[in-house]
Design a protein around this motif. Structure first.
Motif, PDB file in Angstrom:
ATOM      1  N   THR A  86      15.689   1.435  -3.969  1.00  0.00           N
ATOM      2  CA  THR A  86      16.017   0.271  -4.790  1.00  0.00           C
ATOM      3  C   THR A  86      17.426  -0.181  -4.442  1.00  0.00           C
ATOM      4  N   LEU A  87      17.547  -1.420  -3.964  1.00  0.00           N
ATOM      5  CA  LEU A  87      18.837  -2.024  -3.666  1.00  0.00           C
ATOM      6  C   LEU A  87      19.155  -3.032  -4.756  1.00  0.00           C
ATOM      7  N   SER A  88      20.445  -3.138  -5.097  1.00  0.00           N
ATOM      8  CA  SER A  88      20.820  -3.883  -6.296  1.00  0.00           C
ATOM      9  C   SER A  88      21.908  -4.906  -6.027  1.00  0.00           C
ATOM     10  N   ASN A  89      21.773  -6.046  -6.715  1.00  0.00           N
ATOM     11  CA  ASN A  89      22.833  -7.040  -6.811  1.00  0.00           C
ATOM     12  C   ASN A  89      23.058  -7.368  -8.290  1.00  0.00           C
ATOM     13  N   LEU A  90      22.882  -6.344  -9.118  1.00  0.00           N
ATOM     14  CA  LEU A  90      22.936  -6.563 -10.561  1.00  0.00           C
ATOM     15  C   LEU A  90      24.301  -7.039 -11.026  1.00  0.00           C
ATOM     16  N   ALA A  91      25.355  -6.630 -10.344  1.00  0.00           N
ATOM     17  CA  ALA A  91      26.697  -7.030 -10.764  1.00  0.00           C
ATOM     18  C   ALA A  91      27.218  -8.231  -9.988  1.00  0.00           C
ATOM     19  N   GLY A  92      26.425  -8.767  -9.073  1.00  0.00           N
ATOM     20  CA  GLY A  92      26.888  -9.869  -8.240  1.00  0.00           C
ATOM     21  C   GLY A  92      26.667 -11.233  -8.873  1.00  0.00           C
ATOM     22  N   ARG A  93      27.511 -12.182  -8.481  1.00  0.00           N
ATOM     23  CA  ARG A  93      27.370 -13.568  -8.939  1.00  0.00           C
ATOM     24  C   ARG A  93      26.905 -14.494  -7.827  1.00  0.00           C
ATOM     25  N   GLU A  94      26.744 -13.937  -6.634  1.00  0.00           N
ATOM     26  CA  GLU A  94      26.256 -14.684  -5.483  1.00  0.00           C
ATOM     27  C   GLU A  94      25.100 -13.905  -4.866  1.00  0.00           C
ATOM     28  N   PRO A  95      24.226 -14.576  -4.099  1.00  0.00           N
ATOM     29  CA  PRO A  95      23.157 -13.837  -3.421  1.00  0.00           C
ATOM     30  C   PRO A  95      23.719 -12.774  -2.480  1.00  0.00           C
ATOM     31  N   LEU A  96      23.033 -11.651  -2.390  1.00  0.00           N
ATOM     32  CA  LEU A  96      23.423 -10.568  -1.496  1.00  0.00           C
ATOM     33  C   LEU A  96      22.478 -10.572  -0.297  1.00  0.00           C
ATOM     34  N   HIS A  97      23.029 -10.730   0.903  1.00  0.00           N
ATOM     35  CA  HIS A  97      22.235 -10.757   2.127  1.00  0.00           C
ATOM     36  C   HIS A  97      22.347  -9.404   2.831  1.00  0.00           C
ATOM     37  N   ILE A  98      21.226  -8.751   3.016  1.00  0.00           N
ATOM     38  CA  ILE A  98      21.171  -7.459   3.701  1.00  0.00           C
ATOM     39  C   ILE A  98      20.344  -7.643   4.969  1.00  0.00           C
ATOM     40  N   ALA A  99      20.932  -7.305   6.113  1.00  0.00           N
ATOM     41  CA  ALA A  99      20.275  -7.555   7.390  1.00  0.00           C
ATOM     42  C   ALA A  99      19.396  -6.402   7.837  1.00  0.00           C
ATOM     43  N   ARG A 100      19.821  -5.177   7.561  1.00  0.00           N
ATOM     44  CA  ARG A 100      19.056  -4.033   8.045  1.00  0.00           C
ATOM     45  C   ARG A 100      19.410  -2.803   7.214  1.00  0.00           C
ATOM     46  N   VAL A 101      18.398  -1.939   7.024  1.00  0.00           N
ATOM     47  CA  VAL A 101      18.557  -0.703   6.260  1.00  0.00           C
ATOM     48  C   VAL A 101      17.836   0.414   7.004  1.00  0.00           C
ATOM     49  N   SER A 102      18.425   1.598   6.991  1.00  0.00           N
ATOM     50  CA  SER A 102      17.740   2.760   7.564  1.00  0.00           C
ATOM     51  C   SER A 102      17.826   3.937   6.601  1.00  0.00           C
ATOM     52  N   LEU A 103      16.893   4.863   6.781  1.00  0.00           N
ATOM     53  CA  LEU A 103      16.831   6.087   5.988  1.00  0.00           C
ATOM     54  C   LEU A 103      16.704   7.256   6.949  1.00  0.00           C
ATOM     55  N   ALA A 104      17.434   8.333   6.690  1.00  0.00           N
ATOM     56  CA  ALA A 104      17.361   9.520   7.540  1.00  0.00           C
ATOM     57  C   ALA A 104      17.710  10.751   6.730  1.00  0.00           C
ATOM     58  N   LEU A 105      17.352  11.916   7.260  1.00  0.00           N
ATOM     59  CA  LEU A 105      17.836  13.168   6.713  1.00  0.00           C
ATOM     60  C   LEU A 105      19.219  13.429   7.273  1.00  0.00           C
ATOM     61  N   ARG A 106      20.084  13.964   6.448  1.00  0.00           N
ATOM     62  CA  ARG A 106      21.460  14.226   6.867  1.00  0.00           C
ATOM     63  C   ARG A 106      21.558  15.547   7.624  1.00  0.00           C
ATOM     64  N   ALA A 107      22.342  15.554   8.703  1.00  0.00           N
ATOM     65  CA  ALA A 107      22.588  16.772   9.470  1.00  0.00           C
ATOM     66  C   ALA A 107      23.931  17.361   9.051  1.00  0.00           C
ATOM     67  N   GLY A 108      23.930  18.529   8.482  1.00  0.00           N
ATOM     68  CA  GLY A 108      25.170  19.187   8.113  1.00  0.00           C
ATOM     69  C   GLY A 108      25.902  18.466   7.002  1.00  0.00           C
ATOM     70  N   THR A 109      27.227  18.337   7.163  1.00  0.00           N
ATOM     71  CA  THR A 109      28.067  17.740   6.125  1.00  0.00           C
ATOM     72  C   THR A 109      28.821  16.524   6.635  1.00  0.00           C
ATOM     73  N   THR A 110      28.326  15.885   7.673  1.00  0.00           N
ATOM     74  CA  THR A 110      28.981  14.714   8.245  1.00  0.00           C
ATOM     75  C   THR A 110      28.120  13.480   8.011  1.00  0.00           C
ATOM     76  N   ALA A 111      28.432  12.389   8.735  1.00  0.00           N
ATOM     77  CA  ALA A 111      27.632  11.168   8.645  1.00  0.00           C
ATOM     78  C   ALA A 111      26.476  11.174   9.638  1.00  0.00           C
TER      79      ALA A 111
END
Length: 411
Positions: A86-111
């Motif tokens: 679920t992506l949110s713009n609940l606090a925004g006053r302008e449209p929020l444009h999102i170009a791309r989203v990804s999901l992954a499992l995290r490796a270790g404790t980094t990005a």
């Protein structure tokens, strides 16, 4: 059978078939020793919330910085065979444009992502989505083995200047990068840290294994504002560990705490009364609610603390949840002596509220955090080992003690 009822029956059967089919495949085993996803075939799969963060505000500092990616690090409670965001713009006053989203499992404790687990996320089969001011958008299901008690990376690229609905004080390090870095497996481009979750407000999983979700609603104490960062030691985290300590995962635990939040009036974020439907009742798979809020209504009041109004507000939350056939547990308010706002009037009002909670007339059951954490020789204060040092918020040991105060049998 009339035609309308026939169509309804057919639609219901079709929905069950779709859910079952979506779950019949081999899950992947998570890296770094995480629990493998179970793939039982038989009972229909359902969507259950595994993680959430209540949206609080729009970050004005980020509205002038477009073409950026945020890599949100979130910690699951339960796992499953697929996820949706679920992506949110609940606090925004302008449209929020999102170009791309990804999901992954995290490796270790980094990005960094676990190789082979990065998935593109779509919205009605499109990679880009525009969310209206005050709105939110749920993604299409993403087929990926989601681990129990593991970390996910949700990377979001916003190409233009725009609002950022966020949850501050996440007690979790996430990452920022310039440009579209949603496909970056190594995480090397994410050179800036952030301690707020941005745009993302919920992760649900498709599962056949659990009984449902416990949703906790509260203030900074539930938000875990004084817990050690990057360790998942908030009391709802520790509650999940306790409920599922023997490998028999039955309940997800979803944290809907907001630091500074109040029951009756808007403060940090909407009041609990105002956000209850969105943040609690609308959570998929919710079975039980734990209400732990009210101290800020006393500490931050510009008038004499009013125990009766807080008690009436708690009663309203309980009745709204019970009307949905949910079980509701009410928590007593923690001691606060020594905190600069904790006056004698606040302590007296707190005791009156706790007496009402313990009476059994409001909630289905009671979680007595006050009794669990107070100093027996000075009941108006937290026991020193449970005190973070500000005499209001618990330490890591205090959060663990709060989790132990919840009786699993009452859930």
């Amino acid at each position: 059978m009339n035609m309308r009822r026939g169509y309804a029956t057919l639609a219901g059967v079709t929905a069950v078939i779709v859910l079952i089919c979506s779950a019949i495949y081999l899950g992947v085993e998570a890296a770094q020793g995480r629990t493998a996803v179970r793939t039982a075939v038989g009972s229909p799969a359902v969507w259950v919330g595994t993680w959430a963060a209540a949206p609080v505000q729009a970050d004005l500092q980020d509205t002038a910085r477009g073409d950026r990616s945020v890599r949100n690090v979130v910690h699951t409670s339960i796992g499953g065979s697929a996820a949706r965001l679920t992506l949110s713009n609940l606090a925004g006053r302008e449209p929020l444009h999102i170009a791309r989203v990804s999901l992954a499992l995290r490796a270790g404790t980094t990005a960094a992502a676990v190789p082979g687990t990065l998935r593109r996320v779509t919205f009605r089969k499109a990679e880009a989505v525009t969310i209206a001011p005050g709105g939110q958008f749920v993604s299409d299901p993403v087929t990926l083995g989601i681990p129990y008690n593991g970390d996910l990376l949700v990377s979001i690229h916003t190409p233009a200047d725009g609002p950022v609905t966020l949850h501050p004080r996440a007690r979790q390090t996430s990452y920022l990068a310039d440009g579209d870095r949603t496909d970056d497996v190594s995480g090397d481009t994410y050179t800036e840290q952030t301690f707020a979750w941005r745009h993302l407000t919920a992760v649900d999983v498709l599962t056949q294994d659990v009984r449902g979700a416990v949703v906790t609603i509260g203030d900074s104490i539930t938000d875990g504002v004084t817990s050690t960062i990057d360790t998942n030691r908030r009391w709802p985290d520790r509650l999940f560990e306790r409920l599922n300590a023997h490998g028999t995962e039955q309940f997800a635990v979803v944290n809907q705490g907001i630091s500074g939040n109040r029951l009756l009036l808007e403060g940090r974020g909407p009041s609990a009364l105002a956000r209850f439907d969105r943040d609690v009742l609308a959570r998929p798979g919710v079975r039980t609610v734990i209400v732990a809020i009210g101290i800020n209504d006393l500490l931050r009041a510009s008038y004499e603390p009013d125990a009766a109004s807080v008690t009436a507000g708690l009663t309203q939350l309980a009745r709204r949840a019970q009307a949905r056939d949910l079980r509701v547990l009410g928590a007593t308010l923690l001691p606060c002596a020594g905190h600069h706002r904790c006056t004698r009037a606040v302590q007296e009002a707190r005791q009156d509220i706790n007496a009402a909670v313990r009476s059994g007339r409001i909630f289905d059951a009671v979680v007595d955090f006050d009794r669990a954490l107070r100093d027996p020789y000075a009941p108006g204060r937290l026991l020193p080992r449970y005190d973070s040092g500000d005499h209001l918020h618990p330490s890591d040991a205090g959060f663990a003690r709060m989790a132990r105060a919840v009786d699993p049998a009452r859930l």
